[in-house]
Design a protein around this motif. Structure first.
Motif, mmCIF file in Angstrom:
data_model
loop_
_atom_site.group_PDB
_atom_site.id
_atom_site.type_symbol
_atom_site.label_atom_id
_atom_site.label_comp_id
_atom_site.label_asym_id
_atom_site.label_seq_id
_atom_site.Cartn_x
_atom_site.Cartn_y
_atom_site.Cartn_z
ATOM 1 N N GLY A 164 0.821 -1.109 -0.157
ATOM 2 C CA GLY A 164 0.082 0.021 -0.104
ATOM 3 C C GLY A 164 0.825 1.009 -0.067
ATOM 4 O O GLY A 164 2.051 1.288 0.246
ATOM 5 N N PRO A 165 0.371 2.440 -0.250
ATOM 6 C CA PRO A 165 0.981 3.850 -0.416
ATOM 7 C C PRO A 165 1.765 3.948 0.690
ATOM 8 O O PRO A 165 2.910 4.266 0.997
ATOM 9 C CB PRO A 165 -0.105 4.721 -0.834
ATOM 10 C CG PRO A 165 -1.181 3.966 -1.528
ATOM 11 C CD PRO A 165 -1.164 2.735 -0.748
ATOM 12 N N ARG A 166 1.210 3.993 1.898
ATOM 13 C CA ARG A 166 1.716 4.215 3.179
ATOM 14 C C ARG A 166 2.746 3.464 3.665
ATOM 15 O O ARG A 166 3.774 3.630 4.235
ATOM 16 C CB ARG A 166 0.437 4.118 4.249
ATOM 17 C CG ARG A 166 -0.339 5.433 3.921
ATOM 18 C CD ARG A 166 -1.577 5.432 4.703
ATOM 19 N NE ARG A 166 -2.518 6.309 4.333
ATOM 20 C CZ ARG A 166 -3.197 6.404 3.146
ATOM 21 N NH1 ARG A 166 -2.877 5.294 2.196
ATOM 22 N NH2 ARG A 166 -4.030 7.085 2.672
ATOM 23 N N ASP A 167 2.667 2.052 3.496
ATOM 24 C CA ASP A 167 3.575 0.967 3.505
ATOM 25 C C ASP A 167 5.021 1.476 2.769
ATOM 26 O O ASP A 167 6.134 1.261 3.048
ATOM 27 C CB ASP A 167 3.242 -0.315 3.335
ATOM 28 C CG ASP A 167 2.162 -0.773 4.372
ATOM 29 O OD1 ASP A 167 2.042 -0.259 5.257
ATOM 30 O OD2 ASP A 167 1.297 -1.490 3.909
ATOM 31 N N GLY A 168 4.457 1.790 1.620
ATOM 32 C CA GLY A 168 5.603 2.154 0.592
ATOM 33 C C GLY A 168 6.473 3.271 1.119
ATOM 34 O O GLY A 168 7.805 3.300 1.005
ATOM 35 N N LEU A 169 5.919 4.386 1.706
ATOM 36 C CA LEU A 169 6.603 5.556 2.219
ATOM 37 C C LEU A 169 7.287 5.175 3.442
ATOM 38 O O LEU A 169 8.540 5.735 3.778
ATOM 39 C CB LEU A 169 5.590 6.491 2.618
ATOM 40 C CG LEU A 169 5.865 7.906 3.392
ATOM 41 C CD1 LEU A 169 6.820 8.633 2.482
ATOM 42 C CD2 LEU A 169 4.711 8.613 3.845
ATOM 43 N N MET A 170 6.928 4.262 4.401
ATOM 44 C CA MET A 170 7.494 3.740 5.385
ATOM 45 C C MET A 170 8.887 3.109 4.954
ATOM 46 O O MET A 170 9.877 3.424 5.382
ATOM 47 C CB MET A 170 6.389 2.743 6.177
ATOM 48 C CG MET A 170 7.453 2.052 7.360
ATOM 49 S SD MET A 170 6.441 0.850 8.112
ATOM 50 C CE MET A 170 6.163 -0.369 6.763
ATOM 51 N N VAL A 171 8.629 2.441 3.998
ATOM 52 C CA VAL A 171 10.081 1.646 3.317
ATOM 53 C C VAL A 171 11.161 2.590 2.815
ATOM 54 O O VAL A 171 12.276 2.526 3.183
ATOM 55 C CB VAL A 171 9.778 0.702 2.181
ATOM 56 C CG1 VAL A 171 10.888 -0.038 1.708
ATOM 57 C CG2 VAL A 171 8.951 -0.379 2.747
ATOM 58 N N ILE A 172 10.668 3.538 2.355
ATOM 59 C CA ILE A 172 11.485 4.513 1.558
ATOM 60 C C ILE A 172 12.170 5.497 2.866
ATOM 61 O O ILE A 172 13.393 5.672 2.861
ATOM 62 C CB ILE A 172 10.835 5.770 0.806
ATOM 63 C CG1 ILE A 172 10.277 5.020 -0.513
ATOM 64 C CG2 ILE A 172 11.486 7.077 0.376
ATOM 65 C CD1 ILE A 172 9.358 5.789 -1.031
ATOM 66 N N LEU A 173 11.473 5.815 3.834
ATOM 67 C CA LEU A 173 12.066 6.504 5.067
ATOM 68 C C LEU A 173 12.770 5.777 5.748
ATOM 69 O O LEU A 173 14.164 6.279 6.315
ATOM 70 C CB LEU A 173 10.839 7.070 5.901
ATOM 71 C CG LEU A 173 10.134 8.374 5.106
ATOM 72 C CD1 LEU A 173 9.198 8.857 5.997
ATOM 73 C CD2 LEU A 173 10.945 9.494 4.805
ATOM 74 N N THR A 174 12.507 4.633 5.816
ATOM 75 C CA THR A 174 13.599 3.362 6.759
ATOM 76 C C THR A 174 14.903 3.282 5.943
ATOM 77 O O THR A 174 15.801 3.521 6.484
ATOM 78 C CB THR A 174 12.802 2.187 6.644
ATOM 79 O OG1 THR A 174 11.575 2.164 7.415
ATOM 80 C CG2 THR A 174 13.647 1.218 7.346
#
Length: 204
Positions: free
Chosen positions: A130-140
């Motif tokens: 999902g979009p929010r999970d993808g954002l979490m991965v990027i910031l990590t």
């Protein structure tokens, strides 16, 4: 061909996710950080709650794409359909309102379990995060910080921005913040689902 076979699972998962969100809202004890943010957006702009979910997802997907995070069909469906389903559920008034603290807490718990089952279904389809999970991965990746810390900071930022825009908070917000993780973990354990073993299919 395999993607087509997985679509019913994906669509059911997204519908149940919207239903879980709707149940937690109708509990009237406070909502999750992201829902606070979406409520705030619908207060500031002339859009529905579901449209706020879609607009937020679209913005995050564009950011993910710019940072070269992989996007799947499931990512796009997550971005668009959960918001549509939420608006349908509220328009048709399919979820009853809680009128007491007891029924409110029961609805919160059932809503979290509904979201947990939904997560198992749509993540297990392997059609993209999902979009929010993808954002979490990027910031990590960018910060090299623990994923739990990054997820908490994202949720906190969404909550604070939502409050500033007039989103509703309450004891239910705290229950959702601290309860959703363990309930998802318990549900995944009960259905013997290991999220690490999911191989996603991405576009392009």
């Amino acid at each position: 061909m395999k993607t087509l076979k997985l679509m019913p699972r994906m669509l059911l998962g997204l519908f149940l996710y919207a239903l879980g969100i709707g149940i937690t809202i109708k509990a009237h004890l406070g909502v999750s950080p992201w829902t606070v943010f979406h409520q705030g957006m619908s207060n500031v702009f002339p859009i529905s709650l579901g449209q706020a979910v879609i607009l937020t997802g679209l913005i995050i997907v564009v950011l993910n794409y710019l940072f070269k995070e992989k996007i799947g069909l499931g990512t796009l469906l997550n971005m668009s359909l959960i918001g549509v389903f939420i608006d349908w559920l509220f328009k048709l008034n399919l979820i009853p309102n809680s009128t007491t603290m007891v029924t409110g807490i029961l609805m919160l718990v059932s809503g979290m379990f509904t979201i947990a089952i939904a997560s198992w279904l749509y993540i297990g389809a392997g059609l993209g995060a999902g979009p929010r999970d993808g954002l979490m991965v990027i910031l990590t990746k960018k910060t090299n910080k623990p994923v739990g810390l990054i997820r908490a900071l994202i949720e906190f930022a969404a909550l604070m921005l939502g409050i500033l825009m007039g989103g509703k908070v309450g004891i239910g917000t705290a229950i959702l913040v601290f309860g959703i993780g363990p309930i998802i973990q318990l549900t995944f354990k009960l259905v013997r689902f290991d999220v690490k073993k999911v191989e996603h299919r991405y576009l392009g």
